[in-house]
Design an enzyme around this catalytic site. Sequence first.
Site, PDB file in Angstrom:
ATOM      1  N   LYS A 258       0.839  -1.192   0.000  1.00 36.35           N
ATOM      2  CA  LYS A 258       0.000   0.000   0.000  1.00 36.35           C
ATOM      3  C   LYS A 258       0.882   1.252   0.000  1.00 36.35           C
ATOM      4  O   LYS A 258       2.097   1.153   0.088  1.00 36.35           O
ATOM      5  CB  LYS A 258      -0.966  -0.032   1.177  1.00 36.35           C
ATOM      6  CG  LYS A 258      -1.733  -1.365   1.297  1.00 36.35           C
ATOM      7  CD  LYS A 258      -2.607  -1.694   0.073  1.00 36.35           C
ATOM      8  CE  LYS A 258      -2.858  -3.173  -0.115  1.00 36.35           C
ATOM      9  NZ  LYS A 258      -3.862  -3.768   0.704  1.00 36.35           N
TER      10      LYS A 258
HETATM   11  C1  LIG Z   1      -4.537  -5.142   1.026  1.00 34.66           C
HETATM   12  C2  LIG Z   1      -6.006  -5.247   1.108  1.00 34.66           C
HETATM   13  C3  LIG Z   1      -6.652  -5.751   2.239  1.00 34.66           C
HETATM   14  C4  LIG Z   1      -5.907  -6.363   3.386  1.00 34.66           C
HETATM   15  O1  LIG Z   1      -5.082  -5.482   4.064  1.00 34.66           O
HETATM   16  P1  LIG Z   1      -4.147  -6.081   5.238  1.00 34.66           P
HETATM   17  O2  LIG Z   1      -3.640  -4.862   5.940  1.00 34.66           O
HETATM   18  O3  LIG Z   1      -3.053  -6.848   4.567  1.00 34.66           O
HETATM   19  O4  LIG Z   1      -4.981  -6.930   6.101  1.00 34.66           O
HETATM   20  C5  LIG Z   1      -8.037  -5.756   2.269  1.00 34.66           C
HETATM   21  N1  LIG Z   1      -8.748  -5.291   1.237  1.00 34.66           N
HETATM   22  C6  LIG Z   1      -8.181  -4.791   0.120  1.00 34.66           C
HETATM   23  C7  LIG Z   1      -9.033  -4.272  -0.986  1.00 34.66           C
HETATM   24  C8  LIG Z   1      -6.785  -4.784   0.020  1.00 34.66           C
HETATM   25  O5  LIG Z   1      -6.212  -4.314  -1.106  1.00 34.66           O
END
Ligand SMILES: *Cc1c(COP(=O)(O)O)cnc(C)c1O
Length: 386
Positions: free
Chosen positions: A187
């Site tokens: 992210k």
């Molecule tokens: C990355 C992601 C998640 C999960 O995030 P984490 O912090 O790894 O639990 C959930 N939903 C979407 C759309 C994502 O891209």
Amino acid sequence: MTTDNSPKRQVSIALPSTGDDEWKAVREPLSNGWLTQGPKVAQFEKNFAGRHEVTHAIATSSCTTGLHLILSAMGIGPGDEVIVPAFTWVSTANVVLYCGATPVLADVDPHTYNVTAETIRPRITVRTKAIVVVHLFGLCADIESIKKVAGDLPIIEDAACAIGSSYFGKPAGGLGLAAAFSFHPRKIVTTGEGGMVTTQSDVLAEKMVQLRNHGASISEEQRHRGPQPYLLADFNLIGFNYRLTDVQAAIGIVQLEKLEHFIKERNHWADFYQRELKEIEWLRVPAVPPGYGHGWQSFVCWVGETKLRQSRNELMALLQKKGISTRPGTHAIHQLGVYRERFGFVPEDYPVARDCEKFSMAIPLHNRMSDEDYRYVISVLKSVRY
Ligand SMILES: *Cc1c(COP(=O)(O)O)cnc(C)c1O
């Protein structure tokens, strides 16, 4: 591998932008001994709430645990249905199963990759308790039109990809009842693992704070700082340990300060890609409808059918040979083993999600890429005989 065949350049799909600043920031918690949730988490939450124009920001160990925390605090359980997109990361749907409730999939729009009012409307039943929209790849879902079909149903934002994204000037995170963000290294802002839940509801926030810490009625910090050392928390709820650590929060504070720069730079290069790549007839660059502030967590193209009849997978393998990492956008949930088996889904049930999984391709876009990296990706894509 011989040196002759090795590519000129390696461009990874994503790289976290951490370095000396983050390194310096972890000194304090590591030296003073406050390692788990404490003053750094509180500061990170305050800064995050300010940036996202919400009254409450609650740090969690991930976006997944954040989403689970929201649904748990809402009291979602067996017999309830929660609408989620058919094209998303698996945990958007999994958290509904964690609660013993039923995820009901809604197909997506092939241009925005997001759920729409039209795809959600036929999924609403008397059992529906919430609608989870995902702002996929950093583009917000069309909240206003979704709110019209939702009526009184609460909307939850899976804002995992949407830090810094906006919808008609309003930041993601304040568009529904509650939202969850991710700080996974894929992210834009990272703490290694980590998440943040936002809401404007005092009642929901209080419940989530409690559930995050085993259901305890008072926090560890209150216990340590307070004048009554004999105080023990009471536990009237079965909660979880979904806390973020102060070490992670120290990194998050520094990362959040760089958010505007990250977003600005990503937008600059996304515009460059849009301009340069639009001439490629077999490639469709991602759409940005007017009024949307895209955060560009990922730059996800659509690879069409071509005369040469090569598949997207062949293209991705070829790009890999040239040193360019790509990935399919994300998953069609109904095609994953757990969901296929439990619900008896077939690929045709959600045809757009199926096609998105098959034809989408994320190309490199992150804050550690150089001008030359972007130009290299463009020149290789333009030269491909596809
Ligand atoms: C990355 C992601 C998640 C999960 O995030 P984490 O912090 O790894 O639990 C959930 N939903 C979407 C759309 C994502 O891209």
